[in-house]
Design an enzyme around this catalytic site. Structure first.
Site, PDB file in Angstrom:
ATOM      1  N   CYS A  32       1.188   5.163   1.979  1.00 57.73           N
ATOM      2  CA  CYS A  32       2.445   5.083   1.236  1.00 57.73           C
ATOM      3  C   CYS A  32       3.655   5.177   2.166  1.00 57.73           C
ATOM      4  CB  CYS A  32       2.534   6.209   0.212  1.00 57.73           C
ATOM      5  SG  CYS A  32       1.047   6.485  -0.755  1.00 57.73           S
ATOM      6  N   SER A  88      -3.180  11.888 -12.482  1.00 61.70           N
ATOM      7  CA  SER A  88      -2.675  10.815 -11.645  1.00 61.70           C
ATOM      8  C   SER A  88      -2.150   9.693 -12.519  1.00 61.70           C
ATOM      9  CB  SER A  88      -3.806  10.269 -10.763  1.00 61.70           C
ATOM     10  OG  SER A  88      -3.477   9.009 -10.232  1.00 61.70           O
ATOM     11  N   ASP A  92      -1.587  12.496  -2.147  1.00 66.82           N
ATOM     12  CA  ASP A  92      -2.350  12.858  -3.340  1.00 66.82           C
ATOM     13  C   ASP A  92      -3.732  12.213  -3.319  1.00 66.82           C
ATOM     14  OD1 ASP A  92       0.036  14.007  -3.971  1.00 66.82           O
ATOM     15  OD2 ASP A  92       0.307  12.967  -5.878  1.00 66.82           O
ATOM     16  N   GLU A 123      -3.761  17.152 -10.032  1.00 60.71           N
ATOM     17  CA  GLU A 123      -4.063  15.961 -10.833  1.00 60.71           C
ATOM     18  C   GLU A 123      -5.572  15.838 -10.997  1.00 60.71           C
ATOM     19  OE1 GLU A 123      -0.273  13.154  -9.561  1.00 60.71           O
ATOM     20  OE2 GLU A 123      -2.260  12.691  -8.788  1.00 60.71           O
ATOM     21  N   CYS A 181       5.829   8.087  -1.141  1.00 53.90           N
ATOM     22  CA  CYS A 181       4.704   8.729  -1.812  1.00 53.90           C
ATOM     23  C   CYS A 181       5.192   9.436  -3.074  1.00 53.90           C
ATOM     24  CB  CYS A 181       4.015   9.697  -0.858  1.00 53.90           C
ATOM     25  SG  CYS A 181       2.245   9.889  -1.173  1.00 53.90           S
ATOM     26  N   ASP A 182       4.256   9.889  -3.885  1.00 47.49           N
ATOM     27  CA  ASP A 182       4.591  10.400  -5.214  1.00 47.49           C
ATOM     28  C   ASP A 182       5.672  11.478  -5.200  1.00 47.49           C
ATOM     29  OD1 ASP A 182       2.551   8.755  -5.933  1.00 47.49           O
ATOM     30  OD2 ASP A 182       1.375  10.256  -6.980  1.00 47.49           O
ATOM     31  N   LYS A 183       5.620  12.407  -4.246  1.00 44.52           N
ATOM     32  CA  LYS A 183       6.537  13.550  -4.281  1.00 44.52           C
ATOM     33  C   LYS A 183       7.763  13.358  -3.404  1.00 44.52           C
ATOM     34  CE  LYS A 183       3.522  15.161  -6.982  1.00 44.52           C
ATOM     35  NZ  LYS A 183       2.519  14.115  -6.750  1.00 44.52           N
TER      36      LYS A 183
END
Length: 559
Positions: free
Chosen positions: A49, A472, A81, A446, A122-124
């Site tokens: 990512c 997720s 993740d 998740e 990335c997700d965070k």
């Protein structure tokens, strides 16, 4: 401008130490009256990512200099993740959102920067950066690192979720080890965030809808040239915003959050959007609750046929017209606030002026308004005696909106996954995974591993799952997360016993333990909180500070 430049210019002899330090990092005599712009670079080789972010940062840095600003680049962390999924390490994922927000706020505020360009993938990185942007309220833009291109095997597109599901298929003896290995080898072909409408692409789309990223930037592929060009253009727009003193809280209004929610629903986005938008709204000082998501849901059809429950990936959404095409349809049908502003200075109606009213006929990713994928939004808020504060269900791709069956109770994700892979879960069961909430986990892991294994085993349409953890963006099926109050604080989830009847009714928004109130009270009287899993370090600090998931799992509530 902020304090650093005024100090270094106007405070006589006191300016010299500041200027001496800045000269060492490249400032010349003519640079001290230019805006100082931080670039929060989340580049790392930890995850695909963020693998391409350094290229975007360098393009943005050059564009900032050309536009008359002085960029100062600093790093912030990321965790993957996907790599930590199903392990103890996943407990650090949501924690990293707060670390990222705190680190960006600390660097920008300590150095009194005039603006911020946050580059994340990335997700965070994404909600973390936006939380910091909302807190600081200096001119800022978010640059998304871009989505990964799909892998390919046996005539089908692959994403990282394909591998998790293949594990379930292998355990159920539906595929052999050789096919599992081929899926693993081909699923992630290069740089970029997970390719379906999972959390990263959901949040990038919401940020674009909220006016904090440039049009079309949220669905670009990480490795395509247009992504780097968009980063450079973002830098130019940011300098214009600094000169116009255009600030994030002027953009992150109630209208902007409603626009973000509408787009997240229309694209079939991740349940994590609920958690992150609540947290960003808290940082921006905008009242937002779970009920606001439910109020929007009946008004917004799901317009995009995207993975995990659909057919296509984000790069195909981009080719079909991207988020602007989705937003134009929402605008014309009275759902989007067209007068909400973007960091470009334009209203969203102005941004969308030249976008066609209907999607092109030669594509199937974006459906027309009168032929949606689903007639109403797919994220629904459930309540009942199991979730008096609320819980979040994602119902896209679900054939049965109601399941009532015996509880199969697990006090950790690992225990549940072992049961699924061993074939001990049967059709009609309602799985309970508890003590995985913000405090109890801690970190609200998740549950992609067990949910994917359930789908891979062919039980996705016949088994329900509820948890105080998260899912997720790659999860689908009749699953309910973010159950609040969580088990660790004595929520009813902690009182469920093996074999109890539980009802999940997404149509009537009900999550109910079918046990008499007097029995629930008896169990509550004898319940005792478990000992903390961590007593030192970051997870222990997080568990002490974090709020309920129903409030966004923020760590500065009431401070």
């Amino acid at each position: 401008m902020t304090d650093l430049r005024s100090r270094t210019i106007t405070q006589g002899v006191q300016r010299s130490p500041n200027r001496a330090m800045l000269r060492a990092v490249g400032f010349g005599d003519g640079d001290f009256d230019k805006p100082i712009v931080g670039i929060a670079n989340a580049y790392s080789t930890i995850t695909p990512c963020n693998l391409g972010l350094d290229i975007l940062t360098k393009r943005a840095e050059a564009a900032l200099k050309a536009a008359g600003a002085m960029p100062q680049t600093f790093g912030t962390i990321t965790v993957s993740d996907g790599i930590s999924m199903g392990t103890e390490g996943m407990k650090y994922s949501l924690v990293s959102r707060e670390v990222i927000a705190d680190s960006i706020e600390t660097a920008c505020s300590a150095q009194s920067m005039d603006g911020l360009l946050a580059v994340g993938g990335c997700d965070k990185n994404m909600p973390g950066a936006m939380i910091a942007i909302a807190r600081m309220n200096i001119p800022a833009l978010f640059v998304y690192g871009g989505t990964i291109k799909p892998g390919h095997y046996a005539g089908r597109d692959l994403t990282v979720v394909s591998v998790f599901e293949a594990v379930g298929e292998f355990s159920a003896k539906k595929i052999d080890a050789a096919e599992l290995l081929e899926v693993e080898r081909r699923a992630c072909p290069g740089a970029g965030s997970c390719g379906g409408m999972f959390t990263a692409n959901t949040m990038s789309s919401a940020f674009e809808a909220m006016g904090m990223s440039l049009p079309y930037s949220s669905t670009m592929a990480a490795e395509d040239d247009e992504k780097a060009s968009s980063a450079a253009r973002s830098a130019q727009v940011l300098v214009e915003a600094i000169r116009a003193d255009r600030r994030p809280r002027q953009i992150l209004t109630r209208q902007a959050f409603e626009n973000g929610i509408a787009v997240a629903l229309a694209i079939g986005g991740s349940t994590n959007a609920v958690l992150h938008l609540l947290a960003i709204a808290h940082a921006a000082g905008v009242p937002l609750t779970l009920d606001d998501f439910e109020a929007m849901r009946p008004r917004v059809p799901v317009l995009c046929d995207l993975k995990p429950s659909g057919r296509f990936v984000a790069t195909e959404l981009h080719r079909a017209g991207g988020i602007p095409q989705v937003m134009k349809m929402l605008l014309l049908h009275g759902v989007l606030h067209g007068d909400a502003r973007s960091m470009t200075g334009q209203t969203l109606a102005e941004v969308l002026q030249d976008v066609p009213a209907e999607p092109r006929a030669d594509q199937e990713v974006i459906h027309p308004w009168d032929r949606p994928v689903y007639a109403q939004g797919h994220l629904t808020i459930l309540r009942g005696n199991l979730a008096t504060e609320g819980a979040v269900a994602k119902i896209s791709g679900v054939k049965k909106l109601r399941v009532s069956g015996p509880a199969r109770v697990f006090d950790s994700e690992e225990a549940c996954l072992d049961a699924v892979l061993a074939g001990r879960i049967k059709a009609g069961d309602v799985i309970v995974i508890r003590y995985e909430g913000p405090k109890g986990g801690p970190g609200m892991r998740e549950m992609l591993s067990p949910t994917s294994a359930i789908v891979g085993a062919g039980l996705g349409d016949s088994v329900g799952l509820i948890t105080d953890g998260r899912f997720s963006g790659g999860t689908y099926g009749l699953v309910v997360g973010h159950v609040a109050p969580e088990a660790a604080v004595g929520g009813t989830l902690a009182l469920v016993e093996e074999g109890d009847s539980i009802t999940i009714d997404a149509e009537h928004r009900l999550l109910q333990l079918e046990v008499a109130d007097v029995e629930i009270a008896r169990r509550a009287a004898r319940w005792r909180p478990p000992a903390p899993r961590y007593t030192t370090g970051v997870l222990a600090k997080y568990a002490k500070l974090v709020s309920s998931a129903s409030l966004g799992a923020v760590t500065d509530l009431g401070l």
